[in-house]
Motif scaffolding. Structure first.
Motif, PDB file in Angstrom:
ATOM      1  N   ALA A  83      46.767  34.593  36.073  1.00 49.48           N
ATOM      2  CA  ALA A  83      46.404  34.863  37.465  1.00 49.48           C
ATOM      3  C   ALA A  83      44.954  35.285  37.659  1.00 49.48           C
ATOM      4  O   ALA A  83      44.380  35.053  38.728  1.00 49.48           O
ATOM      5  CB  ALA A  83      47.327  35.951  38.024  1.00 49.48           C
ATOM      6  N   TRP A  84      44.331  35.879  36.649  1.00 48.82           N
ATOM      7  CA  TRP A  84      42.993  36.465  36.837  1.00 48.82           C
ATOM      8  C   TRP A  84      41.874  35.682  36.165  1.00 48.82           C
ATOM      9  O   TRP A  84      40.706  36.013  36.335  1.00 48.82           O
ATOM     10  CB  TRP A  84      42.975  37.892  36.301  1.00 48.82           C
ATOM     11  CG  TRP A  84      43.819  38.840  37.095  1.00 48.82           C
ATOM     12  CD1 TRP A  84      44.385  38.625  38.315  1.00 48.82           C
ATOM     13  CD2 TRP A  84      44.196  40.161  36.712  1.00 48.82           C
ATOM     14  NE1 TRP A  84      45.103  39.721  38.720  1.00 48.82           N
ATOM     15  CE2 TRP A  84      44.997  40.690  37.751  1.00 48.82           C
ATOM     16  CE3 TRP A  84      43.941  40.956  35.599  1.00 48.82           C
ATOM     17  CZ2 TRP A  84      45.534  41.963  37.705  1.00 48.82           C
ATOM     18  CZ3 TRP A  84      44.476  42.233  35.548  1.00 48.82           C
ATOM     19  CH2 TRP A  84      45.258  42.735  36.598  1.00 48.82           C
ATOM     20  N   THR A  85      42.225  34.671  35.385  1.00 50.97           N
ATOM     21  CA  THR A  85      41.186  33.909  34.684  1.00 50.97           C
ATOM     22  C   THR A  85      41.228  32.445  35.119  1.00 50.97           C
ATOM     23  O   THR A  85      42.122  32.016  35.856  1.00 50.97           O
ATOM     24  CB  THR A  85      41.369  33.985  33.161  1.00 50.97           C
ATOM     25  OG1 THR A  85      42.455  33.117  32.761  1.00 50.97           O
ATOM     26  CG2 THR A  85      41.663  35.402  32.697  1.00 50.97           C
ATOM     27  N   SER A  86      40.272  31.680  34.623  1.00 49.93           N
ATOM     28  CA  SER A  86      40.212  30.255  34.925  1.00 49.93           C
ATOM     29  C   SER A  86      40.983  29.423  33.900  1.00 49.93           C
ATOM     30  O   SER A  86      40.760  28.225  33.782  1.00 49.93           O
ATOM     31  CB  SER A  86      38.759  29.789  34.977  1.00 49.93           C
ATOM     32  OG  SER A  86      38.087  30.118  33.777  1.00 49.93           O
ATOM     33  N   LEU A  87      41.908  30.045  33.174  1.00 50.25           N
ATOM     34  CA  LEU A  87      42.678  29.351  32.142  1.00 50.25           C
ATOM     35  C   LEU A  87      43.378  28.118  32.700  1.00 50.25           C
ATOM     36  O   LEU A  87      43.351  27.040  32.093  1.00 50.25           O
ATOM     37  CB  LEU A  87      43.701  30.300  31.520  1.00 50.25           C
ATOM     38  CG  LEU A  87      44.670  29.679  30.509  1.00 50.25           C
ATOM     39  CD1 LEU A  87      43.917  29.202  29.278  1.00 50.25           C
ATOM     40  CD2 LEU A  87      45.758  30.698  30.124  1.00 50.25           C
ATOM     41  N   GLY A  88      44.026  28.268  33.856  1.00 54.45           N
ATOM     42  CA  GLY A  88      44.761  27.148  34.435  1.00 54.45           C
ATOM     43  C   GLY A  88      43.863  25.966  34.734  1.00 54.45           C
ATOM     44  O   GLY A  88      44.198  24.812  34.422  1.00 54.45           O
ATOM     45  N   ALA A  89      42.705  26.228  35.337  1.00 56.41           N
ATOM     46  CA  ALA A  89      41.769  25.146  35.659  1.00 56.41           C
ATOM     47  C   ALA A  89      41.247  24.477  34.396  1.00 56.41           C
ATOM     48  O   ALA A  89      41.088  23.249  34.341  1.00 56.41           O
ATOM     49  CB  ALA A  89      40.612  25.690  36.496  1.00 56.41           C
TER      50      ALA A  89
END
Length: 265
Positions: A53-59
């Motif tokens: 939720a707080w990092t750009s990991l998903g992108a």
């Protein structure tokens, strides 16, 4: 069996649910006096949720999927368009009878645009209710209301109601269409979903031209904290994890030939 196992596995492994299960396990371990196990469960749950939720990991995980099959120049002649389900709020539409779109609704909007640009092309809507736990109207049931409202006549639509996943999208669409040699069919789905979808259609013997839509990344996110709002970041991570697992599972089961399909591969 593959369908049911995949749905059950995903229920437990998706980031938010996995966080809840880890917290529950930690709570039970704490009640049983297993303090170290309880702390480990809580820390792991926090890390999964914070990274999602707080990092750009998903992108970062989504971007390679979206870039794999770029949108080509539009063909001069198009015989048909296949759009894969997943763009409607099925549970709401089942009750209200409308055509409420979700975050993948670009699939249907782009299909309407393409259908009006190629007025002789047939339009295949492939998608039943793919949920194991929730009732909802399949996209092939909802789509005619939207597409007709956007100017696509009903006699151009071919509706495939039975499919519950992308493998069945490909197999049942080919059975419905029986594409002829030399025909040009556009395949419309979300960009992150295109590698798996295109590979499955190729494997099913249904040649298509990829037409990705519904991009979730700009290719400029980079590594960092708070690059997007938490809800969207969590959704991106969830989608990315599901898609990478789906690719690997379909490859292991022999339904696609490569774990990360390539154009022309």
């Amino acid at each position: 069996m593959f369908y049911y196992l995949s749905k059950i596995f995903w229920f437990f492994i998706q980031p938010l649910n996995l966080t809840i299960f880890l917290l529950l396990a930690g709570l039970l371990a704490g009640m049983a006096g297993r303090r170290r196990l309880a702390v480990s469960g809580g820390v792991l749950a926090f890390l999964i949720l914070a990274l999602s939720a707080w990092t750009s990991l998903g992108a970062i995980m989504l971007n390679p999927l979206e870039e794999r099959f770029p949108r080509p120049p539009l063909p001069e002649k198009v015989d048909g368009i296949v759009v894969l389900g997943g763009g409607f709020e099925g549970a709401i539409n089942l009750v209200r009878g409308g055509y409420e779109l979700n975050s993948s609704g670009d699939r249907m909007v782009e299909t309407a645009i393409l259908a009006r640009r190629f007025p002789q092309a047939k339009v295949v809507v492939s998608g039943g209710n793919g949920s194991l736990f929730f009732d909802g109207e399949g996209d092939a049931d909802t789509a005619p209301r939207l597409l007709e409202a956007l100017g696509v006549p009903a006699d151009r639509l071919l509706l495939e109601y039975k499919s519950r996943n992308t493998y069945e999208n490909a197999v049942f669409s080919r059975e419905l269409v029986k594409p002829k040699p030399g025909e040009t069919w556009l395949l419309v789905t979300s960009a992150f979903h295109m590698p798996r979808a295109k590979a499955l259609f190729d494997k099913a013997g249904f040649p298509t031209v990829q037409w990705p839509v519904d991009y979730r990344t700009s290719d400029r996110e980079g590594i960092g904290l708070f690059r997007d709002n938490a809800a969207d970041s969590l959704q991106n991570t969830t989608i990315a994890v599901r898609e990478w697992i789906g690719l690997f599972a379909y490859w292991l089961s022999g339904r696609i030939d490569q774990p990360f399909p390539t154009p022309g591969g």
